[in-house]
Scaffold this motif. Sequence first.
Motif: not given
Length: 692
Positions: A593-608, A618-627
Amino acid sequence: MESESPIETKKGKSRTPKKAKESILKQKSPAEFFAENKNIAGFDNPGKCLYTTVRELVENALDSAESISELPVVDITIPNGCCREEIVKSKFNSMIGLVDRERVDEELYDDYETAKAREKRLAKEARALEMQAKNAALGKKVKEHVVPKSVKGRGEASFYRVTCKDNGRGMPHDDIPNMFGRDDLFNIHFNTCLHARYAVLSGTKYGLKQTRGKFGLGAKMALIWSKMSTGLPIEISSSMKGENYISFCRLDIDIHRNIPHIHLHEKRDNNDRWHGAEIQVVIEGNWTTYRSKILHYMRQMAVITPYAQFLFKFVTDTPDKNVTIKFARRTDVMPPVPVETKHHPSSVDILLIKRLIAETSKQTLLQFLQHEFVNIGKSLAERLIGEMGPEFSPKMAVKSLTDQQIVRIHQLFRQAKFDDPSGDCLSPAGEYNLRLGIIKELHPDMVATYSGSAQIFEGHPFIVEAGVSVGGKDVKQGLNIFRFANRIPLLFEQGGDVVTRTALKRITWNNYKINQTQDKIGVFVSIVSTKVPFKGTGKEYIGDDISEIASAVKSAIQQCCIQLKLKILKKMQAREQQERKRNLSKYIPDATNAVYDVLKEMAKLHASKKKRYEEGDADILQKVSDQLITEEALKEKLTQHVEKVDYEMALEYATQSGESEEPREDIYLESLDAKSNFFDFHGPIFVFRLFL
């Protein structure tokens, strides 16, 4: 005329001095000797007498069955049929035809209670009842009031009918009376074809042999005790293989004349083609005090002889007091029959040398040394004769040796160097049977066994086998020591025994990851030899003063402990692995839960585009954004990683501790017999039977 002598002898008075009565040298028969010293043979008191009778009958039955390679089936019944648990005085009197007589002088008897003693007893009982009533009123736990038993006088003995039936060799019809009722102290005879141990002081005539018995008394001592305590005869039923009749004999023994007194000796039909022996004896005994000893003996006998089937019954009119225990057979692999061997030169004394000379059929000294002793060949015999002196020669008549020459031979035997005797004549239980017996009766959590090689003390070969178990059924905390000598249990005088002293003082149990006080530890040691060095008149323990045996016992127990240590370490390793895995798995949901929350926050920063990451991240964060990477997928990956790391750590630990290099065990292939349709693979801890 001749003058009369002045000295006249008075009529009726003799001046001849009286001769002192000559002392009469009385020769006692073996039966009479043991009757007067029954404590030597284990007949100390009524309870011990009942125990020893059961023990001797069981061991006779095993010897008889094993002598014909028959898997033993032994039934012990106390008492027989519909009798009560104990034959009280009135019942016993009716059995022997004695009419009960009412007491006339009550004060004459040992159990007489005076009026003052009765008043004191009744007052004590009243106080106990009053205290019980007060406790009940206060709500306290009240013990059930026990009515005190009446005083039992010395004359109020208990008698038991003991019956033992086996499937052994049986006995020839005409020999039964003499086998039970006659023996000559100076003409000791042993016949392997019969129930040899039924004769007092029976033993091998020309050599040594491993035997179960301590004295060679067998059922003869039970017969003597029956004669002394009840006066009733014993009953023997016997049949040999192939006979269509059963020999029945009712007899007792004339202890002073050492001859049997036959009441009935006849042949009966054997419709079931049964073979073996059934012995029934009525003795004075005490079941209450020795109940536990008898049951412990039967249980330990089942441990050391798992190839035998035992059925023990104690039958009463009260069903609650009945005892029926069946010790089932676990294997059909029997130890080899002990082989008779000749005496080793270093083990003989002067008296034995004289007896061998008197009984030998050899003519010359050279032949005598070659054929009457083990490990003396022709060349060694010639060297020994040359060393004895000029008055000795190889061709001199052996029966012409003087006492001084015999002493010289004995001294040379004590000083010369001989090869050790072989242990091939011995018949240990076997590591396989010992392990099976322990597992069958104790059901331990883990067990290790070890069988040592043959060793020597004072010219006698011996083998030590040991087993150590941890946990199990009906096993107390701490050390539980089980001792066996020539495959019979030793239950008394444990404190001075070499096994007890070794287990308590010479084994550091903590070094083997075993807690001496808290773990349930079973220590089993079996010693077999042509001469077991018993101590004490009762032969109930093996002394601690023979260094060879003490060292062998310690080594055997240590070998078992080493095996157990490896098993315990593996168990501890598995437990630690499970604990480690459980601890890591417990935190997987929170970590995911903790790691996934961090990844989601990082994905938002990367998208903005507020923060840029390298291409791989960046590839990992994109996959998080794309579920494409979900919390469940991350949880599954963490679980797989925990499993992999745990396995790698366990493998590394096993490699470092050397557990992957387990000792190899030899497997022995039995020769194929034309009569058999199978052959056995024999290992120290298993037998694999392959049927063709």
